[in-house]
Design an enzyme around this catalytic site. Sequence first.
Site, PDB file in Angstrom:
ATOM      1  CD  GLU A 156      -2.942   1.186   2.260  1.00  0.00           C
ATOM      2  OE1 GLU A 156      -2.560   0.842   3.390  1.00  0.00           O
ATOM      3  OE2 GLU A 156      -4.081   1.600   2.024  1.00  0.00           O
ATOM      4  N   GLY A 295       3.124   2.193  10.764  1.00  0.00           N
ATOM      5  CA  GLY A 295       3.104   1.515  12.055  1.00  0.00           C
ATOM      6  C   GLY A 295       2.711   0.066  11.867  1.00  0.00           C
ATOM      7  CD  GLU A 298      -4.913  -1.770   5.728  1.00  0.00           C
ATOM      8  OE1 GLU A 298      -3.955  -1.392   6.434  1.00  0.00           O
ATOM      9  OE2 GLU A 298      -5.512  -1.036   4.929  1.00  0.00           O
ATOM     10  CG  ASN A 299      -0.222  -6.703   4.124  1.00  0.00           C
ATOM     11  OD1 ASN A 299      -0.274  -5.906   3.225  1.00  0.00           O
ATOM     12  ND2 ASN A 299       0.722  -6.685   5.061  1.00  0.00           N
ATOM     13  CD  GLU A 332      -3.086  -1.978  10.761  1.00  0.00           C
ATOM     14  OE1 GLU A 332      -3.549  -2.206   9.631  1.00  0.00           O
ATOM     15  OE2 GLU A 332      -2.687  -0.848  11.119  1.00  0.00           O
ATOM     16  CG  HIS A 335      -7.689  -1.532   7.934  1.00  0.00           C
ATOM     17  ND1 HIS A 335      -8.451  -0.617   7.258  1.00  0.00           N
ATOM     18  CD2 HIS A 335      -6.657  -0.835   8.476  1.00  0.00           C
ATOM     19  CE1 HIS A 335      -7.893   0.592   7.391  1.00  0.00           C
ATOM     20  NE2 HIS A 335      -6.815   0.484   8.131  1.00  0.00           N
ATOM     21  CD  GLU A 354      -6.008   3.591   6.765  1.00  0.00           C
ATOM     22  OE1 GLU A 354      -6.152   3.393   7.989  1.00  0.00           O
ATOM     23  OE2 GLU A 354      -5.416   2.788   6.014  1.00  0.00           O
TER      24      GLU A 354
HETATM   25 ZN   LIG Z   1      -5.273   1.777   8.705  1.00  0.00          ZN
END
Ligand SMILES: [Zn+2]
Length: 882
Positions: A156, A295, A298-299, A332, A335, A354
């Site tokens: 990303e 940081g 979220e794969n 995460e 997501h 987000e």
């Molecule tokens: Zn995020």
Amino acid sequence: MIRSLTIGLLLTAASAALPAGAQSSLPFDKIPGKLPKEVVPTAYRLDLKPDLETLALTGREEIDIEASKPVDTITLDAIDLTFDSVVVKDLGETARVTLDANAQTATFHFAHPIPAGRHTLSIAYKGVIPQTPAGLYYNDYESAQGKKRMLVSQFEATDARRAFPGWDEPAFKATFALSVTLPADLAVISNMPAAAEHPAGTDAHGAALKKTDFVPTPRMSTYLLVLCAGDLERIHEVTNGVDIGVWAVRGKAEQGRVALEAAVRLLPYYNEYFGVNYPLPKMDMIAVPGNYQAGAMENWGGLTYIDNALLFDPKTSSEGTRQTIFYVVAHEMAHQWSGDLVTMSWWDNTWLNEGFAEWMDAKATDALNPSWQFWLNEHSGKERAMATDAHSTTHPIEIPIKDESVIGEAFDYISYQKGEAFIRMLENWLGEDKFRAGMRRYMAKFAYGNASTADLWAELGAASGRDVAAMAGGFTAQKGIPLISVESRCEKGKTDIRLTQGRFTINDPDAPAQSWQVPVQIALVGQENQARTVLVEDGKATTTLEGCGTVKANSGDVGYYRTLYDRKGYKALVAAYGRMKPADRVNFVTDSWALVAAGSLDPAAYFDLLGSLKSETAPVVWTGVLTSLVEIDESLRGSPERAAFRQFAIGLLTPVLDHFGWDAKPSDDSQTKLIRSPLIGALGRYGSAVVVAESRRRFAAFETDPAALPPDIRAAVIANVVRAGGKTEFDKVRALGRQASSTEEKLRYYFALAAVKDPALTDEAVKIALTDEISNGRVGRFLYEVERQSDDQLRVWHDILEVRPTLLPKLPEEFRGQALPGVAGLTSDPAIGRELQALPEASANEGARIATAKAIEAIDWKVRFRALLVPAAETWFKGHKS
Ligand SMILES: [Zn+2]
């Protein structure tokens, strides 16, 4: 609603294989983006051979595609890749390949048109594995067994194209079947579990290789693909049918226990909340040892984190890290639904991913850890968003993305923190149950597809029966902050309230008026449980509260707007301050400070307010106050008023630190544990002799016994020692940083170095960027801190310009245009602004131009703010020596 459904049915009938987006209110061919939409991928089969020694990447790729009409060229994304061959497998048609490095695309030219319908592209290509944390990159780290190398992916927003050619835009969803050949002794992790492993010969040194085939993913966007490999260990737990694991470098997996426990608690919460169970068989969370830009990421099914946001070492980790781990895991994991299962159609809707994940992580963290009072922590994020949003250079939550260079701008306080604050206000207005019902409809309807903001409003509107789009559009489609003016009077035992809506701006006198529908929650102080929400429409509203008392708008701090009271109302709130709840107190104090910046409140009134906070014990209020003190201190840089201000600040904060104490107590609540470090740091910064001496004493004890300095206050104490010290302290702390075996510790030491005052040592701090002591993923932030804390910003700026040729290649391309504007915007020196504008990278692309314009405006504002503040400070602080 009808229209959306009809379009969906028509497209589905036309072609069953049309990609996601077909079901959204925004038809697929209308979704913004760079790539042509007549050819879409449906399935990728990727066979990668990353060579960890030569850092060469060899790839073979098959992509099943569907062409909606005959084409003689196909354009997809690729950058820093070379093509060996491209063939349409079913036709035997070979392509000639041209590359456009600027557009980051490859175009396949065919001698004979490719007919409409389904085909398979077969591609052989080569790439490189960089150290810059973007694409498929490497992370070298020290371990007990010596230097090791880990392979990490970060795709990303637009870096999947560095690892494989593809349709690298979120609306082109497809399935991915990944196979990877790597040394046999490495753990290899992707989105899905491994289906099979085969021996795959040996490498150049005769070491065994293995090929790992992963189970194909569901339909998803390219930016969510993940591949990590290294000398890793896993701890895991199966819950709700999902195998949840934490991976860390050998010897550290057990430090993932806090994160694993968080994930195990969060999974059923989210399954229930979204009404759709987590759809993959496993969920791995991978700790990346230091070299990481964000940081966490979220794969889908293979979440990556910088290791200090995932690993907790009881010996060195702070309470802040414990809470960070929980909410970052919560973010995460949110997501996995919002972003992965349902994906924004294009990056102009980044906030849908987000802002929602920010809000959901706070909601889940608060629900599962009520004693943390987590919403109070979130106030500071809202303030940052408002500080951005008040200026002319802000953008709407739905940010126009003219080209891909602007995407980096979408990952900012507006998408995240304004997004979160707005959703909180929206949920409060609709009610928790109706909001959740709308979210469940949205998830069910767009699962495995793409959606836009309008789709979310439609589902929330259907679930709540309210015109959500009319209210919400004001906040997401237009920029800026509403200002709610409050007038009230008591009559016959009731309080009549009149609310008027304007616009709150800073340094933007010509900002056009704007209209919002603002749900204003309002109550009398002491009667917050009888708060009422009034929708201010067409610029005004009236309401009546039972009883007479002091009116407080934005009750509970749940709204995204500023409040301006009439003189009488403001005075009454100051008098009633002690009876307000902490959320209302911090809202009142930070609104007051913002009104000073906007020119609507005399600075002296704010200083008076600060002076009256003597009995304030809520950490959240002090967090807000500390932010304003930093801004005052920075504004007074180089002026004679600074000394008087600093004496005032020391007088204000010393009793607060005395109240909380330096050492943890069994009776501490979680907020108290978090406030000690900022207080100690602030008092050190303003030169409290007592705090500096105590910091030195504690650091000396720490040098012989690390347990003598608790992790919760370590960062502040060490920064105080560096700031008040010289070369000896600088070298000691730098040596500690070099030796540190955890990222949390390492960054603590290096960021403490940023506090150094001796100009020669500041020069030395900046030169750290030329070494590999700080990972590429954190070096930009480190320099930002050095500039922020310096008393000679022009000198540091010139130091940074000197290291710039080494620095910029370390940063992912999408952040290169923002790095120097970010540093320049910290200063109040127009000369720095002019030098910034003269740099070629300041105008290299649209994203850089936006970042530069922001920096220039920030400098201009600081110059004006200084002119406003200095005379007021001169009078006030001299008369109020503590
Ligand atoms: Zn995020």
